[in-house]
Scaffold this motif. Structure first.
Motif, PDB file in Angstrom:
ATOM      1  N   ASP A  35       2.742  77.614  83.526  1.00 30.47           N
ATOM      2  CA  ASP A  35       2.491  76.161  82.805  1.00 30.47           C
ATOM      3  C   ASP A  35       1.245  76.561  82.070  1.00 30.47           C
ATOM      4  O   ASP A  35       0.262  76.746  82.632  1.00 30.47           O
ATOM      5  CB  ASP A  35       2.204  75.162  83.997  1.00 30.47           C
ATOM      6  CG  ASP A  35       1.852  73.871  83.160  1.00 30.47           C
ATOM      7  OD1 ASP A  35       1.724  73.774  81.859  1.00 30.47           O
ATOM      8  OD2 ASP A  35       1.664  72.847  83.867  1.00 30.47           O
ATOM      9  N   TYR A  36       1.214  76.788  80.987  1.00 30.96           N
ATOM     10  CA  TYR A  36       0.096  76.911  79.944  1.00 30.96           C
ATOM     11  C   TYR A  36      -0.105  75.881  79.030  1.00 30.96           C
ATOM     12  O   TYR A  36      -0.626  75.890  77.850  1.00 30.96           O
ATOM     13  CB  TYR A  36       0.152  78.446  79.182  1.00 30.96           C
ATOM     14  CG  TYR A  36       1.544  78.648  78.366  1.00 30.96           C
ATOM     15  CD1 TYR A  36       1.251  78.659  77.373  1.00 30.96           C
ATOM     16  CD2 TYR A  36       2.601  79.146  79.148  1.00 30.96           C
ATOM     17  CE1 TYR A  36       2.574  79.060  76.393  1.00 30.96           C
ATOM     18  CE2 TYR A  36       3.560  79.469  78.517  1.00 30.96           C
ATOM     19  CZ  TYR A  36       3.684  79.396  77.149  1.00 30.96           C
ATOM     20  OH  TYR A  36       4.846  79.795  76.283  1.00 30.96           O
ATOM     21  N   ARG A  37       0.113  74.583  79.540  1.00 25.08           N
ATOM     22  CA  ARG A  37      -0.241  73.392  78.821  1.00 25.08           C
ATOM     23  C   ARG A  37       0.615  73.544  77.618  1.00 25.08           C
ATOM     24  O   ARG A  37       0.030  73.370  76.338  1.00 25.08           O
ATOM     25  CB  ARG A  37      -1.488  73.246  78.445  1.00 25.08           C
ATOM     26  CG  ARG A  37      -2.719  73.071  79.690  1.00 25.08           C
ATOM     27  CD  ARG A  37      -2.122  71.985  80.742  1.00 25.08           C
ATOM     28  NE  ARG A  37      -3.329  72.030  81.797  1.00 25.08           N
ATOM     29  CZ  ARG A  37      -3.044  72.480  82.846  1.00 25.08           C
ATOM     30  NH1 ARG A  37      -1.837  73.196  83.238  1.00 25.08           N
ATOM     31  NH2 ARG A  37      -3.833  72.409  83.816  1.00 25.08           N
ATOM     32  N   GLN A  38       1.878  73.907  77.503  1.00 27.04           N
ATOM     33  CA  GLN A  38       2.520  73.890  76.307  1.00 27.04           C
ATOM     34  C   GLN A  38       2.479  72.497  75.624  1.00 27.04           C
ATOM     35  O   GLN A  38       2.442  71.638  76.529  1.00 27.04           O
ATOM     36  CB  GLN A  38       4.135  74.256  76.504  1.00 27.04           C
ATOM     37  CG  GLN A  38       4.329  75.564  77.352  1.00 27.04           C
ATOM     38  CD  GLN A  38       4.779  75.563  78.779  1.00 27.04           C
ATOM     39  OE1 GLN A  38       3.857  74.790  79.403  1.00 27.04           O
ATOM     40  NE2 GLN A  38       5.607  76.442  79.135  1.00 27.04           N
ATOM     41  N   ARG A  39       2.473  72.231  74.461  1.00 28.20           N
ATOM     42  CA  ARG A  39       2.463  71.074  73.728  1.00 28.20           C
ATOM     43  C   ARG A  39       3.467  69.989  74.435  1.00 28.20           C
ATOM     44  O   ARG A  39       3.214  68.912  74.669  1.00 28.20           O
ATOM     45  CB  ARG A  39       2.825  71.303  72.110  1.00 28.20           C
ATOM     46  CG  ARG A  39       1.307  71.609  71.569  1.00 28.20           C
ATOM     47  CD  ARG A  39       1.434  70.946  70.206  1.00 28.20           C
ATOM     48  NE  ARG A  39       2.739  71.615  69.601  1.00 28.20           N
ATOM     49  CZ  ARG A  39       3.336  71.269  68.263  1.00 28.20           C
ATOM     50  NH1 ARG A  39       2.826  70.277  67.711  1.00 28.20           N
ATOM     51  NH2 ARG A  39       4.241  72.103  67.765  1.00 28.20           N
ATOM     52  N   HIS A  40       4.722  70.727  74.660  1.00 25.20           N
ATOM     53  CA  HIS A  40       5.806  69.846  75.159  1.00 25.20           C
ATOM     54  C   HIS A  40       6.205  70.398  76.672  1.00 25.20           C
ATOM     55  O   HIS A  40       6.202  71.522  77.012  1.00 25.20           O
ATOM     56  CB  HIS A  40       6.803  70.230  74.516  1.00 25.20           C
ATOM     57  CG  HIS A  40       6.508  69.882  72.788  1.00 25.20           C
ATOM     58  ND1 HIS A  40       6.465  68.514  72.383  1.00 25.20           N
ATOM     59  CD2 HIS A  40       6.444  70.655  71.795  1.00 25.20           C
ATOM     60  CE1 HIS A  40       6.107  68.703  71.157  1.00 25.20           C
ATOM     61  NE2 HIS A  40       6.100  69.916  70.926  1.00 25.20           N
ATOM     62  N   HIS A  41       5.975  69.618  77.555  1.00 24.10           N
ATOM     63  CA  HIS A  41       6.291  69.472  78.962  1.00 24.10           C
ATOM     64  C   HIS A  41       7.756  69.852  79.107  1.00 24.10           C
ATOM     65  O   HIS A  41       8.460  69.900  80.260  1.00 24.10           O
ATOM     66  CB  HIS A  41       5.586  68.764  80.036  1.00 24.10           C
ATOM     67  CG  HIS A  41       4.446  69.132  80.324  1.00 24.10           C
ATOM     68  ND1 HIS A  41       3.835  69.730  81.485  1.00 24.10           N
ATOM     69  CD2 HIS A  41       3.273  69.421  79.832  1.00 24.10           C
ATOM     70  CE1 HIS A  41       2.555  70.013  81.712  1.00 24.10           C
ATOM     71  NE2 HIS A  41       2.359  69.821  80.491  1.00 24.10           N
ATOM     72  N   VAL A  42       8.571  69.459  77.837  1.00 24.18           N
ATOM     73  CA  VAL A  42       9.917  69.763  78.005  1.00 24.18           C
ATOM     74  C   VAL A  42      10.597  70.897  78.621  1.00 24.18           C
ATOM     75  O   VAL A  42      11.441  70.884  79.414  1.00 24.18           O
ATOM     76  CB  VAL A  42      10.458  69.579  76.434  1.00 24.18           C
ATOM     77  CG1 VAL A  42      12.169  69.881  76.610  1.00 24.18           C
ATOM     78  CG2 VAL A  42      10.144  68.214  75.900  1.00 24.18           C
ATOM     79  N   GLU A  43       9.721  72.133  78.422  1.00 24.29           N
ATOM     80  CA  GLU A  43      10.256  73.365  78.836  1.00 24.29           C
ATOM     81  C   GLU A  43      10.127  73.212  80.587  1.00 24.29           C
ATOM     82  O   GLU A  43      10.919  73.618  81.106  1.00 24.29           O
ATOM     83  CB  GLU A  43       9.309  74.579  78.336  1.00 24.29           C
ATOM     84  CG  GLU A  43       9.742  75.020  77.256  1.00 24.29           C
ATOM     85  CD  GLU A  43       9.029  76.182  76.865  1.00 24.29           C
ATOM     86  OE1 GLU A  43       8.569  77.037  77.871  1.00 24.29           O
ATOM     87  OE2 GLU A  43       8.915  76.460  75.644  1.00 24.29           O
ATOM     88  N   LEU A  44       9.063  72.818  80.894  1.00 24.27           N
ATOM     89  CA  LEU A  44       8.966  72.724  82.494  1.00 24.27           C
ATOM     90  C   LEU A  44      10.146  71.893  83.110  1.00 24.27           C
ATOM     91  O   LEU A  44      10.434  71.939  84.516  1.00 24.27           O
ATOM     92  CB  LEU A  44       7.407  72.282  82.794  1.00 24.27           C
ATOM     93  CG  LEU A  44       6.554  73.340  82.293  1.00 24.27           C
ATOM     94  CD1 LEU A  44       5.118  72.724  82.657  1.00 24.27           C
ATOM     95  CD2 LEU A  44       6.730  74.677  82.918  1.00 24.27           C
ATOM     96  N   GLN A  45      10.343  70.935  82.474  1.00 21.95           N
ATOM     97  CA  GLN A  45      11.488  69.847  82.972  1.00 21.95           C
ATOM     98  C   GLN A  45      12.609  70.580  82.945  1.00 21.95           C
ATOM     99  O   GLN A  45      13.503  70.458  83.834  1.00 21.95           O
ATOM    100  CB  GLN A  45      11.300  68.409  82.381  1.00 21.95           C
ATOM    101  CG  GLN A  45      10.432  67.566  82.321  1.00 21.95           C
ATOM    102  CD  GLN A  45       9.791  66.593  81.551  1.00 21.95           C
ATOM    103  OE1 GLN A  45      10.770  66.448  80.456  1.00 21.95           O
ATOM    104  NE2 GLN A  45       8.983  65.756  81.604  1.00 21.95           N
ATOM    105  N   ALA A  46      12.962  71.226  81.825  1.00 27.39           N
ATOM    106  CA  ALA A  46      14.191  71.735  81.602  1.00 27.39           C
ATOM    107  C   ALA A  46      14.306  72.897  82.727  1.00 27.39           C
ATOM    108  O   ALA A  46      15.489  73.004  83.357  1.00 27.39           O
ATOM    109  CB  ALA A  46      14.128  72.465  80.210  1.00 27.39           C
TER     110      ALA A  46
END
Ligand code: ZN
Length: 239
Positions: A35-46
């Protein structure tokens, strides 16, 4: 022989295919994400959705799939200024690299993954890096991976292997590989099931778009990641 692996798993198409390959190949598999504070937490949910769907739909793989590790890498936002972590638009830089490039990001990921693999006694690091796609990220190149394998093995005094199943294939072949792996999963029509899982639950769009659903999955449809994924899927349907 190598029997256990740690998969660098982002929740995208590539790392999901790598995870399937590891589950087909190794006896014990764990996953790691950052978790590197991607603009979108979509990836982490995916990534969580993909893990739970694999567990639900592929019982033989579920038996091998162990712990998921998520490391907080907020510090990456401090050392980089890219469209993945800041509110700047995606574009190609003059040096031919997309501005999503965080210098040395994969080197950091692999070093941290190796530290976790050391502690968990996992022998192989699996990563979806690829020289074939448009990006040409220098920390995805085969030579970089070979150098990292040596540096990590020497520096931790433990023999690591870096497995890069996608290094020399394009996106069409990545779709085909997923289908082939699903077929060997012990699930009836597992190939189609895994392709559908990837379409429905993985995420690759740079803009974090989960509103627009295409035949190949969700995304804006126009960013380079979407275009690659779409073209690859077309090629997969019409070989
Ligand atoms: Zn997109």
């Amino acid at each position: 022989m190598h029997t256990s692996a740690l998969v660098l798993f982002s929740g995208g198409q590539d790392s999901t295919t790598c995870l399937a390959q590891a589950l087909a190949k190794y006896r014990r598999v764990e996953t790691i994400g950052f978790d590197y504070r991607q603009r979108h937490h979509v990836e982490l949910q995916a990534r969580l959705r993909v893990l739970s769907e694999i567990r639900r739909q592929f019982p033989q793989w579920a038996e091998k799939l162990g712990q998921d590790h998520l490391l907080d890498l907020a510090v990456l936002g401090e050392v980089s200024d890219t469209s993945l972590t800041r509110d700047t638009a995606f574009k190609m830089e003059q040096n031919g690299l997309p501005n999503t490039f965080v210098p040395g990001r994969n080197l950091l990921f692999l070093t941290l993954a190796a530290a976790v693999a050391y502690r968990r006694d996992l022998q192989v690091l699996v990563t979806g890096v690829c020289e074939t796609d448009f990006s040409g990220y220098p920390d995805c190149r085969d030579d970089t991976m070979k150098a990292m394998q040596l540096a990590l093995s020497l520096g931790m005094d433990k023999r690591f292997l870096i497995d890069t199943p996608l290094m020399w294939i394009d996106k069409t072949d990545t779709w085909a590989m997923a289908h082939m792996l699903g077929e060997t999963s012990g699930v009836v029509q597992g190939g189609d099931a895994l392709v559908q899982l990837i379409i429905e639950h993985t995420h690759t769009c740079y803009l974090g778009d989960r509103e627009h659903r295409h035949a190949w999955g969700y995304g804006c449809g126009t960013c380079p990641a979407c275009l690659l994924r779409a073209r690859g899927y077309e090629g997969f349907l019409q070989p």
